[in-house]
Design a protein around this motif. Sequence first.
Motif, short mmCIF file in Angstrom:
data_model
loop_
_atom_site.label_atom_id
_atom_site.label_comp_id
_atom_site.label_asym_id
_atom_site.label_seq_id
_atom_site.Cartn_x
_atom_site.Cartn_y
_atom_site.Cartn_z
N ARG A 385 60.83 -17.12 -17.44
CA ARG A 385 59.84 -17.68 -18.36
C ARG A 385 60.49 -18.75 -19.23
NH1 ARG A 385 58.33 -12.19 -18.51
NH2 ARG A 385 56.16 -11.83 -17.87
N THR A 386 59.75 -19.79 -19.50
CA THR A 386 60.29 -20.86 -20.34
C THR A 386 60.23 -20.50 -21.81
OG1 THR A 386 58.16 -21.98 -20.63
CG2 THR A 386 59.46 -22.55 -18.67
N GLN A 387 59.46 -19.44 -22.16
CA GLN A 387 59.27 -19.01 -23.55
C GLN A 387 58.64 -20.13 -24.38
OE1 GLN A 387 62.96 -17.42 -25.08
NE2 GLN A 387 63.17 -15.97 -23.41
N VAL A 388 57.64 -20.77 -23.80
CA VAL A 388 56.98 -21.88 -24.47
C VAL A 388 56.12 -21.42 -25.64
CG1 VAL A 388 54.93 -21.89 -23.00
CG2 VAL A 388 55.71 -24.02 -24.04
N GLY A 389 55.74 -20.16 -25.67
CA GLY A 389 54.92 -19.67 -26.76
C GLY A 389 53.46 -19.52 -26.39
N HIS A 390 53.18 -19.13 -25.14
CA HIS A 390 51.81 -18.88 -24.71
C HIS A 390 51.77 -17.50 -24.06
CE1 HIS A 390 47.94 -19.31 -22.62
NE2 HIS A 390 47.68 -20.25 -23.52
N LEU A 423 54.72 -25.67 -15.34
CA LEU A 423 55.54 -25.88 -16.52
C LEU A 423 57.02 -25.75 -16.20
CD1 LEU A 423 55.79 -26.36 -19.54
CD2 LEU A 423 55.56 -23.90 -19.88
N GLN A 424 57.39 -24.73 -15.41
CA GLN A 424 58.79 -24.57 -15.02
C GLN A 424 59.29 -25.79 -14.25
OE1 GLN A 424 58.45 -20.92 -12.82
NE2 GLN A 424 59.40 -19.71 -14.43
N LEU A 425 58.46 -26.28 -13.34
CA LEU A 425 58.86 -27.41 -12.51
C LEU A 425 59.02 -28.67 -13.36
CD1 LEU A 425 59.49 -28.22 -9.62
CD2 LEU A 425 57.05 -28.69 -9.27
N ALA A 426 58.09 -28.91 -14.28
CA ALA A 426 58.21 -30.08 -15.16
C ALA A 426 59.45 -29.99 -16.04
CB ALA A 426 56.96 -30.20 -16.03
N ALA A 427 59.75 -28.78 -16.55
CA ALA A 427 60.94 -28.61 -17.39
C ALA A 427 62.22 -28.84 -16.58
CB ALA A 427 60.94 -27.22 -18.01
N ALA A 428 62.23 -28.40 -15.32
CA ALA A 428 63.41 -28.60 -14.47
C ALA A 428 63.64 -30.09 -14.21
CB ALA A 428 63.23 -27.84 -13.16
#
Length: 672
Positions: A385-390, A423-428
Amino acid sequence: MTRFGLHRAGEKRGKRGGRSRPVTSRTHTRRQLCLGLGFTALTLLYAVRLGHLQIGQAETFRARAVAQSAEFEVLPARRGEILDRHGEALAADDTRYRAYLAVRELDGGRDGAIAAIQRVVDLTSERKRALREASRGWTWFAVGLTDEERVTLEGQIGRGVHFDNYPARAYPRGGLARRLIGRVGTEGIGTTGLELHLDSLLRGEPGRSEVRLDGRGRAYRPPDGERVEPRAGYDVVLSIDAELQRIAENELDRALERTGAEAGDIILLDPRTGELLALASERAGAAPGHVPAFSDAYEPGSTIKPFLLAALLNEGLVDLEESIDVERGVLRIGRRVIRDVRGYERLTVREIITRSSNVGAAKLATRLKPSVQQSYLRDFGFGLRTQVGHPAESNGRLTRVADWTALSPASHAIGYELATTSLQLAAAYGALANDGVLMRPLLIKEVRDAQGRTVWRARPQEVRRVVSSDVSRAVSAVLEEAVQAGTGTMARMASLSVAGKTGTARLAAGGGYAQGRYRASFVGYAPADRPRVVVLTRLEDPAAGSYYGGTVAAPTSHATLEAALATKGVLMDERLAVSATPRSWADEPTGGEEAGPFIFAVDGVERAWPDPDEAPRGHVAVPDLTGLSARSAAARLHELGLTVEWLGRETVRAQTPAPGSEVTRGGRVVLR
């Protein structure tokens, strides 16, 4: 004689002892004394008890009396606002009403009241029947009424219509980011999305005010009554840019309509800070508050290949110019056959990525130990999890090496056997754009109190360095070539360098892969040499025409970047977003107004389209832009294929040509 003798004897005793009172008289005296003492004692007892009640227990009985005649009115707390990064409200506090009809109180007829209601409220057949059959009490007929609707009903019906209010939410930008923001229930409590996740911050604490009842049961507020003021909720500032969010949502709607896809995502992210600038995410039939970009994990296909290249370069196992035999596009591994769209004989390592060769990627994966390959994928954030806050974020899927098979290295190299969220892919990709450093995605930027003071502020947070700066730049150069001359050419922009990768993956269904169903995607960043924004586009199961990422998703990413360049404040290189070239204007504003003439343009090219050959022909009608901000007006005109010359300040006061005028696409509109 006998009686005489007794009488005389009694007289003799009386003479000896003196005269005494009769026995009955003494008895009466004692009784009176006892009674008097008793009454006195009882009076004293009552007096003591009365004093105790009136003095010793006065406060107790006074409080009991107040409690029997007092009630407390709840004072609702203001729910905090949800704001975009520039302070523009996306969700604000509001009050709505439930409406009831008391048929026995009506001054006019029931039919007239129902007709008046129908002029304001769309009554269902069930509610209409309930109103016609009601004989006593209050019958509700509508919820969610505004102040204007309440006043209208009161004016048209008069006696017999009643309302009670409840806290609600207003959305000044309409449906903008509603799936991300979520919803609030009728009790003022968040039920989905950020409204639920941040409810303890946004809700505040209600107060109360004492209300007493007189002898006739009428309520009044005593001057000395108890009153506890409500505490307003905190305002939450998101990293989202409202204008970029509007662009992303508009482009996603167009893409879904054009391709017939059943789901899609568009993400804009600042790779330097991890801040989410825009997130549009839709799926047919998705429940409110469900954000597919956060919660739906999928096999990414060829968009995973840059991470294979980054791992190989970081480990020193390949040279970009090394030639690889790609088996004419067919590679058999056990019972599995891996194919390319085109049957190349040999490709360099660079070309394996730019031309998206599955065979080449599968062969390169054999140079990495499975544990090393899995470790790099994990370090880029896959499976975590990116822990984005959702609240609905998924961790995707990246299995342990112990569970890999002989086919797993090749499968992971071309984007199968693992699942990622958008979201994970964009962050990577943000890590590749940020010199090899993965940043934690950031959605909640600040928390402010009711007075506007910042009580908490997020700081950009580095997760880890995944690859070296040199490797990051080398991969970016390859991805830029993929857009310029490879599979991502439809994301190419004439005035802005874009680095990116397309992906086309088969959709899993029924324990296998569905025939003829695909997922098209494109992920990239711009400018390629100094990235300021990551753009991701995913379209699920496009039904109309092509299904390749390069022909379906890449054009949408191009359109998104093109519109984003017209906005003020996008986190790109300033020289690319706005060209501040002074222009002459015959009717310059006078009276000391600050005029800052500059032309909205892309890298000095005064047109809204990347290439003259791609500019659409024909004429368009100029819309009325009066009252809009410079950013909004420029965005609308760029969408129409027009360039913008801005000579005003803050908002549009005048425009040339006038609204409704026909202008050739590519022409200029002057705003003041």
